[in-house]
Motif scaffolding. Structure first.
Motif, PDB file in Angstrom:
ATOM      1  N   VAL A  60       0.713  -1.141  -0.005  1.00 17.40           N
ATOM      2  CA  VAL A  60      -0.021   0.175   0.147  1.00 17.40           C
ATOM      3  C   VAL A  60       0.908   1.201  -0.046  1.00 17.40           C
ATOM      4  O   VAL A  60       1.789   1.247   0.831  1.00 17.40           O
ATOM      5  CB  VAL A  60      -0.811   0.004   1.275  1.00 17.40           C
ATOM      6  N   ILE A  61       0.557   2.159  -0.993  1.00 17.89           N
ATOM      7  CA  ILE A  61       1.331   3.436  -1.080  1.00 17.89           C
ATOM      8  C   ILE A  61       0.232   4.509  -0.796  1.00 17.89           C
ATOM      9  O   ILE A  61      -0.592   4.743  -1.630  1.00 17.89           O
ATOM     10  CB  ILE A  61       2.157   3.735  -2.329  1.00 17.89           C
ATOM     11  N   ASP A  62       0.316   5.178   0.349  1.00 18.41           N
ATOM     12  CA  ASP A  62      -0.724   6.410   0.651  1.00 18.41           C
ATOM     13  C   ASP A  62       0.225   7.818   0.144  1.00 18.41           C
ATOM     14  O   ASP A  62       1.286   8.096   0.447  1.00 18.41           O
ATOM     15  CB  ASP A  62      -0.870   6.607   2.125  1.00 18.41           C
ATOM     16  N   LEU A  63      -0.660   8.391  -0.530  1.00 18.36           N
ATOM     17  CA  LEU A  63      -0.113   9.744  -1.331  1.00 18.36           C
ATOM     18  C   LEU A  63      -0.951  10.882  -0.240  1.00 18.36           C
ATOM     19  O   LEU A  63      -2.344  11.235  -0.684  1.00 18.36           O
ATOM     20  CB  LEU A  63      -0.364   9.892  -2.677  1.00 18.36           C
ATOM     21  N   ILE A  64      -0.288  11.529   0.690  1.00 16.53           N
ATOM     22  CA  ILE A  64      -1.048  12.470   1.414  1.00 16.53           C
ATOM     23  C   ILE A  64      -0.953  13.745   1.026  1.00 16.53           C
ATOM     24  O   ILE A  64       0.385  14.484   1.036  1.00 16.53           O
ATOM     25  CB  ILE A  64      -0.633  12.075   3.151  1.00 16.53           C
ATOM     26  N   GLU A  65      -1.913  14.365   0.655  1.00 15.88           N
ATOM     27  CA  GLU A  65      -1.893  15.813   0.376  1.00 15.88           C
ATOM     28  C   GLU A  65      -2.329  16.774   1.403  1.00 15.88           C
ATOM     29  O   GLU A  65      -3.525  17.079   1.926  1.00 15.88           O
ATOM     30  CB  GLU A  65      -3.167  15.966  -0.842  1.00 15.88           C
ATOM     31  N   GLU A  66      -1.191  17.329   1.997  1.00 14.30           N
ATOM     32  CA  GLU A  66      -1.433  18.038   3.126  1.00 14.30           C
ATOM     33  C   GLU A  66      -1.955  19.398   2.883  1.00 14.30           C
ATOM     34  O   GLU A  66      -2.402  20.123   3.953  1.00 14.30           O
ATOM     35  CB  GLU A  66       0.132  18.329   3.879  1.00 14.30           C
ATOM     36  N   ASP A  67      -1.800  20.036   1.746  1.00 19.38           N
ATOM     37  CA  ASP A  67      -2.550  21.144   1.190  1.00 19.38           C
ATOM     38  C   ASP A  67      -4.043  21.079   1.025  1.00 19.38           C
ATOM     39  O   ASP A  67      -4.541  22.301   0.600  1.00 19.38           O
ATOM     40  CB  ASP A  67      -1.739  22.017   0.311  1.00 19.38           C
ATOM     41  N   ARG A  68      -4.593  19.834   0.870  1.00 18.38           N
ATOM     42  CA  ARG A  68      -5.945  19.894   0.743  1.00 18.38           C
ATOM     43  C   ARG A  68      -6.837  20.002   1.730  1.00 18.38           C
ATOM     44  O   ARG A  68      -6.280  19.894   3.005  1.00 18.38           O
ATOM     45  CB  ARG A  68      -6.142  18.444  -0.020  1.00 18.38           C
ATOM     46  N   GLU A  69      -8.001  20.249   1.607  1.00 21.80           N
ATOM     47  CA  GLU A  69      -8.851  20.611   2.871  1.00 21.80           C
ATOM     48  C   GLU A  69      -9.038  18.930   3.541  1.00 21.80           C
ATOM     49  O   GLU A  69      -9.130  18.047   2.981  1.00 21.80           O
ATOM     50  CB  GLU A  69     -10.329  20.655   2.193  1.00 21.80           C
ATOM     51  N   SER A  70      -9.001  19.367   4.892  1.00 20.01           N
ATOM     52  CA  SER A  70      -9.133  18.061   5.595  1.00 20.01           C
ATOM     53  C   SER A  70     -10.688  17.669   5.517  1.00 20.01           C
ATOM     54  O   SER A  70     -11.567  18.203   4.940  1.00 20.01           O
ATOM     55  CB  SER A  70      -9.063  18.581   7.106  1.00 20.01           C
ATOM     56  N   LEU A  71     -10.722  16.265   5.651  1.00 16.56           N
ATOM     57  CA  LEU A  71     -12.112  15.707   5.872  1.00 16.56           C
ATOM     58  C   LEU A  71     -13.140  16.445   6.575  1.00 16.56           C
ATOM     59  O   LEU A  71     -14.217  16.430   5.964  1.00 16.56           O
ATOM     60  CB  LEU A  71     -11.890  14.335   6.302  1.00 16.56           C
ATOM     61  N   SER A  72     -12.700  16.948   7.580  1.00 16.51           N
ATOM     62  CA  SER A  72     -13.942  17.851   8.365  1.00 16.51           C
ATOM     63  C   SER A  72     -14.422  19.006   7.950  1.00 16.51           C
ATOM     64  O   SER A  72     -15.348  19.466   8.062  1.00 16.51           O
ATOM     65  CB  SER A  72     -13.297  17.976   9.554  1.00 16.51           C
ATOM     66  N   ASP A  73     -13.646  19.491   6.703  1.00 17.55           N
ATOM     67  CA  ASP A  73     -13.675  20.630   6.158  1.00 17.55           C
ATOM     68  C   ASP A  73     -14.797  20.537   4.935  1.00 17.55           C
ATOM     69  O   ASP A  73     -15.067  21.371   3.938  1.00 17.55           O
ATOM     70  CB  ASP A  73     -12.833  21.493   5.701  1.00 17.55           C
ATOM     71  N   MET A  74     -14.777  19.178   4.527  1.00 16.42           N
ATOM     72  CA  MET A  74     -15.462  18.731   3.039  1.00 16.42           C
ATOM     73  C   MET A  74     -17.035  18.692   3.432  1.00 16.42           C
ATOM     74  O   MET A  74     -17.673  18.318   2.433  1.00 16.42           O
ATOM     75  CB  MET A  74     -14.900  17.445   2.712  1.00 16.42           C
ATOM     76  N   THR A  75     -17.569  19.091   4.516  1.00 15.66           N
ATOM     77  CA  THR A  75     -18.971  18.821   4.573  1.00 15.66           C
ATOM     78  C   THR A  75     -19.674  20.189   4.143  1.00 15.66           C
ATOM     79  O   THR A  75     -19.124  21.460   4.186  1.00 15.66           O
ATOM     80  CB  THR A  75     -19.283  18.758   5.989  1.00 15.66           C
ATOM     81  N   ARG A  76     -20.881  20.029   3.602  1.00 13.76           N
ATOM     82  CA  ARG A  76     -21.517  21.186   3.066  1.00 13.76           C
ATOM     83  C   ARG A  76     -22.483  21.614   4.312  1.00 13.76           C
ATOM     84  O   ARG A  76     -23.020  20.843   5.054  1.00 13.76           O
ATOM     85  CB  ARG A  76     -22.566  20.571   1.893  1.00 13.76           C
ATOM     86  N   PRO A  77     -22.671  22.997   4.146  1.00 14.37           N
ATOM     87  CA  PRO A  77     -23.419  23.310   5.146  1.00 14.37           C
ATOM     88  C   PRO A  77     -25.130  23.181   4.915  1.00 14.37           C
ATOM     89  O   PRO A  77     -25.446  23.239   3.679  1.00 14.37           O
ATOM     90  CB  PRO A  77     -23.248  25.036   5.013  1.00 14.37           C
ATOM     91  N   ILE A  78     -25.844  23.226   5.930  1.00 13.07           N
ATOM     92  CA  ILE A  78     -27.357  22.839   5.854  1.00 13.07           C
ATOM     93  C   ILE A  78     -27.929  24.241   6.196  1.00 13.07           C
ATOM     94  O   ILE A  78     -27.822  24.680   7.174  1.00 13.07           O
ATOM     95  CB  ILE A  78     -27.694  21.626   6.715  1.00 13.07           C
ATOM     96  N   VAL A  79     -28.672  24.615   5.184  1.00 10.71           N
ATOM     97  CA  VAL A  79     -29.345  25.974   5.225  1.00 10.71           C
ATOM     98  C   VAL A  79     -30.831  25.486   5.841  1.00 10.71           C
ATOM     99  O   VAL A  79     -31.680  24.905   4.934  1.00 10.71           O
ATOM    100  CB  VAL A  79     -29.425  26.553   3.689  1.00 10.71           C
ATOM    101  N   ARG A  80     -31.067  26.161   6.689  1.00  8.02           N
ATOM    102  CA  ARG A  80     -32.255  25.896   7.637  1.00  8.02           C
ATOM    103  C   ARG A  80     -33.029  27.334   7.761  1.00  8.02           C
ATOM    104  O   ARG A  80     -32.187  28.380   7.790  1.00  8.02           O
ATOM    105  CB  ARG A  80     -32.189  25.177   8.571  1.00  8.02           C
ATOM    106  N   GLU A  81     -34.359  27.342   8.074  1.00  2.00           N
ATOM    107  CA  GLU A  81     -35.082  28.545   8.519  1.00  2.00           C
ATOM    108  C   GLU A  81     -34.369  29.112  10.005  1.00  2.00           C
ATOM    109  O   GLU A  81     -33.846  28.245  10.649  1.00  2.00           O
ATOM    110  CB  GLU A  81     -36.257  28.068   8.545  1.00  2.00           C
ATOM    111  N   ASP A  82     -34.556  30.125  10.055  1.00  3.04           N
ATOM    112  CA  ASP A  82     -33.605  30.995  11.430  1.00  3.04           C
ATOM    113  C   ASP A  82     -34.481  30.080  12.755  1.00  3.04           C
ATOM    114  O   ASP A  82     -35.730  30.013  12.449  1.00  3.04           O
ATOM    115  CB  ASP A  82     -34.093  32.336  11.323  1.00  3.04           C
ATOM    116  N   THR A  83     -33.817  29.601  13.506  1.00  4.98           N
ATOM    117  CA  THR A  83     -34.334  28.997  14.865  1.00  4.98           C
ATOM    118  C   THR A  83     -33.771  29.859  16.018  1.00  4.98           C
ATOM    119  O   THR A  83     -33.747  29.280  16.976  1.00  4.98           O
ATOM    120  CB  THR A  83     -33.683  27.625  14.705  1.00  4.98           C
TER     121      THR A  83
END
Length: 454
Positions: A133-156
């Motif tokens: 196994v060869i892992d190519l780690i891209e340190e300048d890429r967005e982390s997994l935690s930043d890859m999520t999409r914001p959920i737009v909701r009505e004001d609560t």
């Protein structure tokens, strides 16, 4: 000497020179072959896997201007077609290979950017043989935690959602368990996780996050780290069980065992980066300025509360699962699974069924059955959080509006004990006894209990 001995000796003298001549005429064979290759792009790294006939000695090193990664395999030859790999979504532009020093193999990855390489070998499993196994780690890429999409909701009104992080087990080079007809656990649980995500996101007051959204592997510790970064109120890891015989069947729910909690507490105290972290989320407690004794006490308290909450929500989910599928065990089980070892996040592992059982394998492949399982898990989560909503959430505000801050009601079911009811609701046994005027711990099926707020 006998006649037989004379004949044997003569044959040996005749055949040995012929055998030696045959050996010199044969080409030298490499000790292993690269028989196949796969590539798995993920949001922050790419995994390249070589199937080898046996373990292989290797070295890797990087070159710059232009960016390249060189992989040297000792006593190896190439049988796989590397030019047929789909490189889309990876930093690899081209793969070249050539024999080196007569018996060795050199593979060169032409890269679009600099990467941090990592290599290791894997033992054979149900699906693959020996692998490099060869892992190519891209340190300048967005982390997994930043890859999520914001959920737009009505004001609560500033009231936050309950965050549920859903972890589809295995992925990429790790297929998980494999069913009798070849169904891979990693595919089934990702489909289940996506269905559960949709159900959670469709309910106001909730927000779901996935640890993985495609067919790639995430380290087990990385999964729990993602839950912390998302400030999860609950972590749910989805799996499909397996056994060496086809008979076992049924769904299960697991929480962390006390043995696993003890080992994790020791690990946290030993790692300096954890000491400066928070337990309990924002506004929680930092261990950086605490001595070992106090830090250990705080961690024990946090871990105990997390396990109690995990068993509580697990009870709710298990009861709902029992309405749609067979259960392997009637109660929440506890084990030292790595993905459950968050000291401040209630974490459960749901085994949706035994993929090694032919009937349950068919069920797990069925969209209708997947919907039922996902719905049952969500109903259990929703019932738990409506009963014990986290402070500051929309669910907590709605409960106050309904006058639910003082007490709620619970009807005792078969198999319930007072301690189990208290644990699910995160209140003490004494508090329930006091509100209900009980003088002992005995409860009856059908009895209605007043449950005070935790």
């Amino acid at each position: 000497m006998t006649i037989t001995g004379l004949i044997t000796g003569s044959l040996r003298r005749l055949l040995l020179p012929l055998f030696a001549l045959a050996l010199t005429a044969m080409p030298a064979l490499a000790s292993t072959e690269v028989e196949g290759a796969r590539i798995w792009p993920a949001p922050d790294h790419t995994r390249l896997v070589f199937d080898t006939r046996s373990p292989v000695e290797h070295t890797i090193f990087s070159l710059e201007n232009p960016s390249r990664l060189v992989i040297d395999l000792k006593d190896a030859s190439l049988k796989a077609r590397l030019d047929q790999l789909d490189l889309k979504g990876s930093p690899v532009r081209r793969i070249r290979s050539a024999a080196r020093n007569g018996d060795d193999l050199r593979v060169v990855l032409d890269l679009s950017k600099d990467i941090k390489p990592r290599s290791f070998q894997l033992e054979p499993n149900q699906q693959y043989g020996h692998r490099l196994v060869i892992d190519l780690i891209e340190e300048d890429r967005e982390s997994l935690s930043d890859m999520t999409r914001p959920i737009v909701r009505e004001d609560t009104g500033g009231k936050r959602d309950v965050i549920v992080v859903i972890d589809a087990g295995h992925g990429g080079e790790d297929p998980g368990a494999i069913g009798p007809s070849g169904t891979r656990e990693k595919d089934v649980v990702l489909a289940l996780a996506r269905r559960l995500e949709k159900l959670i996101d469709s309910k106001p007051g909730y927000e779901a996050r996935l640890t993985r959204t495609g067919d790639y592997f995430i380290d087990l510790r990385r999964r729990t780290l993602l839950a912390r970064k998302h400030k999860a109120d609950l972590f749910v890891s989805v799996h499909a069980d397996a056994f060496h015989s086809p008979q076992p069947r049924g769904a299960s729910v697991f929480a962390l065992s006390q043995r696993g909690a003890t080992s994790e507490t020791a690990r946290w105290l030993a790692r300096s980066e954890n000491r400066s972290d928070l337990i309990g989320g924002e506004g929680g407690v930092t261990l950086g300025d605490k001595d070992d004794v106090l830090a250990g006490v705080l961690l024990d308290l946090s871990m105990t509360a997390s396990i109690n909450a995990s068993v509580g929500v697990g009870d709710y989910i298990l009861k709902k699962l029992g309405n749609v599928t067979r259960l392997h065990k009637s109660g929440v089980e506890q084990a030292a699974f790595v993905v459950l070892k968050s000291p401040d996040i209630p974490s459960i592992l749901v085994e949706a069924g035994f993929i090694s059982n032919p009937q349950e394998e068919r069920n797990l492949l069925s969209s209708a059955h997947q919907n039922k399982v996902a719905q049952a898990v969500f109903e259990g989560i929703d019932e738990y959080f409506n009963n014990v909503p986290p402070p500051g959430t929309l669910l907590a505000w709605q409960k106050r509006q309904k006058g639910g801050t003082a007490v709620s009601e619970y009807r005792v079911q078969r198999g319930d004990t007072l301690s189990a009811v208290a644990r699910r609701n995160q209140v003490s046994v004494e508090a329930i006894k006091r509100v209900n005027g009980l003088t002992n711990d005995v409860v009856m099926v059908g009895q209605t209990l007043q449950i005070p707020s935790s």
